[in-house]
Design an enzyme around this catalytic site. Structure first.
Site, PDB file in Angstrom:
ATOM      1  N   MET A   1       0.762  -1.640   0.020  1.00 26.14           N
ATOM      2  CA  MET A   1      -0.165  -0.008   0.180  1.00 26.14           C
ATOM      3  C   MET A   1       0.749   1.223  -0.268  1.00 26.14           C
ATOM      4  O   MET A   1       0.880   2.404  -0.657  1.00 26.14           O
ATOM      5  CB  MET A   1      -0.042  -0.226   1.565  1.00 26.14           C
ATOM      6  CG  MET A   1      -1.823   1.245   1.799  1.00 26.14           C
ATOM      7  SD  MET A   1      -3.445   1.667   0.237  1.00 26.14           S
ATOM      8  CE  MET A   1      -4.665   0.710   0.310  1.00 26.14           C
TER       9      MET A   1
ATOM     10  N   VAL B   1      -0.571  -0.751   9.426  1.00 27.92           N
ATOM     11  CA  VAL B   1      -1.706  -1.908   9.823  1.00 27.92           C
ATOM     12  C   VAL B   1      -3.163  -1.518  10.950  1.00 27.92           C
ATOM     13  O   VAL B   1      -2.843  -0.161  10.805  1.00 27.92           O
ATOM     14  CB  VAL B   1      -1.333  -2.608  11.171  1.00 27.92           C
ATOM     15  CG1 VAL B   1      -1.228  -2.225  12.269  1.00 27.92           C
ATOM     16  CG2 VAL B   1      -2.589  -3.893  10.812  1.00 27.92           C
TER      17      VAL B   1
ATOM     18  N   LYS C   1      -1.738   3.148  15.201  1.00 30.76           N
ATOM     19  CA  LYS C   1      -1.936   4.008  14.482  1.00 30.76           C
ATOM     20  C   LYS C   1      -2.222   5.253  15.079  1.00 30.76           C
ATOM     21  O   LYS C   1      -1.755   6.543  15.054  1.00 30.76           O
ATOM     22  CB  LYS C   1      -3.924   4.203  13.527  1.00 30.76           C
ATOM     23  CG  LYS C   1      -3.931   3.136  12.680  1.00 30.76           C
ATOM     24  CD  LYS C   1      -4.763   3.315  11.586  1.00 30.76           C
ATOM     25  CE  LYS C   1      -4.876   2.612  10.124  1.00 30.76           C
ATOM     26  NZ  LYS C   1      -4.645   2.799   9.472  1.00 30.76           N
TER      27      LYS C   1
ATOM     28  N   HIS D   1      -8.529   8.091   2.750  1.00 29.20           N
ATOM     29  CA  HIS D   1      -8.831   6.511   2.275  1.00 29.20           C
ATOM     30  C   HIS D   1      -8.153   6.244   1.059  1.00 29.20           C
ATOM     31  O   HIS D   1      -9.576   6.345   0.048  1.00 29.20           O
ATOM     32  CB  HIS D   1     -10.160   5.275   2.176  1.00 29.20           C
ATOM     33  CG  HIS D   1     -10.658   4.270   2.801  1.00 29.20           C
ATOM     34  ND1 HIS D   1     -11.759   4.097   2.444  1.00 29.20           N
ATOM     35  CD2 HIS D   1      -9.623   3.567   2.435  1.00 29.20           C
ATOM     36  CE1 HIS D   1     -11.446   2.919   1.795  1.00 29.20           C
ATOM     37  NE2 HIS D   1     -10.184   2.416   2.347  1.00 29.20           N
TER      38      HIS D   1
END
Length: 715
Positions: free
Chosen positions: A325, A402, A408, A451
């Site tokens: 990612m 993660v 986070k 996102h």
């Protein structure tokens, strides 16, 4: 000035030559709206009546030539009765034919993009000169229609049926050298030589050196193909194009049928055939949905552009968490011109991220879409690091660690202490509340959600999530950065799952209910793919990852326990417990094998039936239509709730989020347009038939009110 309007002027140049110039006032581009068509009628009549005019050059006063018809006018026009719509189309076509029939030579000077009606205007000219940087095409099939200003008639007679079918059915833009090769244009010149080249060409036609009437003649006659050649050209093309487009996108095949039907007619009769077919397509639900999507997309771009006024420029970015990612985000940023730091806590993560970026770049080089020099430049724009040493000049940080709120929060608080006071922090979370994560920060006003969807380089959507304390500056800067990365950002408000995942999990909930009712998941996949989804729900869950789906389901159940919590175990539970995680470890609903090209392909795995047995609670007989309704009703109703709750501001944004984010069938237009296509009252009645399945199937009070009042989402 011979003629002066708001969109078109005609002025004398020299030696009896005039310039018909398109320059629509108050607009950044030229387009064929009612005003432009009316003025073209007047301009052509003026030229026709003036015996002193010896030749015409058609030009544009803008950077583009003409982008095509004004799509905003389609919605009302296409509601007209068929006969009225055909008559209006033929009336417009008479303008182009009258221009084509002028008793003087005509040359189109194509300086920039000429699409749809813009190219059709050029096809009506005797000669076409094109700037080397310009592009031309007939993209109408992307709107569920085909060219309606003579494109299906003139193009095949100009470049041959095979080439014309390829251009029209694919709907792509074509470069100058390709246009010259097939004969769509007569010359390609440097942009600064365009007007001189057009003048020189029209003078040679006026002098008789070039016979413009002979050049014009093939466009007025029937296609030069005998019966056998026609059969070979059209039948082969129809079969191939139908296979490519699929049954839900009829326009490409209908275009070929129209060219075939009109092949043995001269221009005027052929234009009547085109008009009849055009109107037939204009009335299809696919055209209405695709045109709606286009207009929604324009609205989205307009809203995103509005943020530019207050956004800060992101000159240096960073991503926390490399891996696939992080590597995808780094690639996207650097390839679009924003250098990026890629930080991880270990070398393995860095290596994985760099490998992902390199793989994507090599793929572009191999396909000829990027030079090796450009690849090196992009790679130089990605700086891997294990420390925060260079974070002092970063404008925006994307956190991509993660999907765990505690992890986070720790990482975000840590990086906040290493950056400037005005640096924007953006979390690439798919489900976790932004307002919750913000509690770990000293400057929550600088924090938003960003996102990305996987794979980053392919998925066009980015959800920008506004938390309770996010500033407009933080939101605007993130939107601008997403645009700069080549993405389509949608701003949504904070809630579990935001827009896309909040809507997706009820869809998965419907799927879980079907599997627990004893319905074969392979059958469900086939039906939903036939409905128009790029993949069925079982395959989609395997691609997303069963573990990811399991975690997301729990987050959504906690956020919306009244309708998303299920006390019974479901398919995702037993697969997760059996460590069948989908594509990532080779087994989920399906098993996965690697083909000769190194790509994973799904195969049936009978052993999964034993795994699923404990969660099959009944054997229920359901029709194909039932399966669609079990799946689609929860998705549509949750989209309605997102709009009502203010998670998303407009119906257009909601629908585009689903098309761009999860591959909602474009020809159906999005969840809210899908409800409109059924009818709000009819949809509410349909949902009520499935009320026993639970709260996910219960329409909201406001939707019932809309049904009662005969309202719709898009009018």
């Amino acid at each position: 000035m011979i003629y002066e309007g708001k969109a078109i002027t005609v002025k004398a140049l020299e030696s009896g030559i005039v310039e018909l110039n398109f320059d629509l006032k108050g607009e950044s581009v030229n387009k064929f709206n009612r005003l432009t068509l009316n003025e073209l009628r007047q301009a052509v009549d003026t030229i026709k009546a003036d015996a002193s005019i010896k030749g015409v050059i058609v030009s544009s006063g803008k950077d583009v030539f003409i982008v095509g018809a004004d799509i905003t006018e389609f919605v009302d026009n296409f509601k007209l009765p068929d006969a009225e719509l055909v008559a209006g189309n033929l009336e417009a076509n008479k303008i182009f034919s009258d221009f084509e029939d002028l008793n003087v030579p005509t040359v189109a000077a194509i300086n920039g993009i000429a699409l749809g009606g813009g190219l059709e205007m050029c096809l009506a000219a005797d000669y076409r000169v094109m700037a080397a940087s310009a592009k031309i095409g007939l993209p109408e099939v992307k709107l569920g229609i085909y060219p309606g200003f003579g494109g299906t008639v003139r193009l095949p007679r100009l470049i041959g049926a095979d080439n014309a079918i390829e251009w029209i059915a694919a709907g792509k833009e074509n470069r100058a050298e390709d246009a010259l090769k097939v004969g769509a244009v007569d010359a390609v010149v440097a942009p600064d030589k365009l007007k001189d080249a057009a003048l020189a060409l029209v003078k040679r036609a006026i002098s008789g050196e070039f016979d413009y009437k002979a050049k014009r003649q093939p466009k007025l006659e029937k296609l030069k193909l005998n019966a056998i050649e026609q059969m070979m050209a059209f039948e082969t093309a129809k079969g191939f194009v139908a296979g490519q487009a699929g049954p839900n996108y009829p326009a490409p095949v209908e275009a070929i049928k129209t060219i075939q039907k009109a092949a043995n007619f001269g221009r005027d009769k052929a234009l009547e055939v085109e008009a009849a077919g055009f109107v037939k397509l204009a009335k299809t639900s696919a055209a209405q949905s695709l045109i709606g999507l286009f207009l929604n997309d324009q609205e989205l771009k307009k809203k995103a552009k509005a943020y530019d006024e207050i956004a800060k420029d992101v000159k240096q970015a960073a991503v926390l968490g490399a891996g696939i990612m992080g590597g995808g985000i780094a690639y996207q940023s650097a390839s679009k011109g924003t250098p990026i730091l890629m930080k991880d806590i270990n070398e393995h993560g860095i290596e994985q991220g760099l490998a992902e970026a390199a793989k994507l770049l090599v793929g572009r080089v191999d396909k000829g879409r990027m030079t090796a020099a450009k690849m090196a430049e992009v790679l130089n724009g990605i700086r891997p690091t294990l420390s925060y040493g260079d974070f002092g000049n970063v404008d925006l940080v994307v956190e991509a660690v993660v999907e765990n709120p505690k992890v986070k929060q720790i990482v975000l608080a840590e990086v906040e202490g290493q950056v400037k006071e005005d640096t924007i922090l953006a979390s690439n979370t798919s489900t976790i509340s932004i307002s919750l994560l913000a509690k770990a920060l000293k400057r929550p006003e600088n924090f938003v959600g960003m996102h990305f969807f996987n794979p980053v380089h392919m998925m066009p959507l980015v959800e920008v999530i506004r938390g309770e304390k996010s500033s407009e500056l933080a939101v605007a800067t993130t939107v601008a950065y997403a645009k700069k990365m080549g993405k389509n950002p949608i701003v949504v408000n904070d809630c579990p799952g935001f827009l896309v995942n909040r809507v997706l999990f009820p869809y998965f909930g419907g799927f879980a209910k079907l599997v627990s009712a004893g319905v074969d998941f392979v059958r469900i996949d086939k039906i939903m793919e036939k409905f128009g989804w790029p993949m069925g729900p079982a395959y989609l869950m395997d691609v997303v990852g069963i573990d990811t789906g399991h975690h997301g389901r729990d987050v959504m159940a906690e956020g919306f326990p009244d309708r998303m919590k299920d006390d019974r175990r479901s398919a995702v539970d037993v697969l997760y417990e059996a460590k069948r995680l989908g594509q990532k470890n080779g087994k989920g609903f399906y098993a996965y094998e690697t083909d000769k090209k190194g790509k994973q392909k799904k195969v049936a795995d009978p052993s999964v039936l034993e795994v699923l047995k404990p969660i099959v609670y009944e054997q229920r007989e359901v029709t194909d239509e039932d399966i669609i309704n079990w799946m689609m009703i929860p998705l549509c109703l949750e989209t309605v709730r997102c709009l009502e709750d203010g998670i998303v501001e407009t119906a257009a944004e909601a629908d585009m989020g689903l098309v761009y984010g999860i591959g909602f069938p474009p020809f159906r237009g999005g969840a809210l347009r899908y409800i409109d296509s059924i009818g709000v009252a009819e949809f509410v009645a349909l949902a009520d038939q499935y009320a026993d399945l639970g709260a996910l199937y219960h329409p909201t009070a406001k939707l019932r009110e809309m049904a009662k009042n005969g309202q719709s989402f898009f009018g």
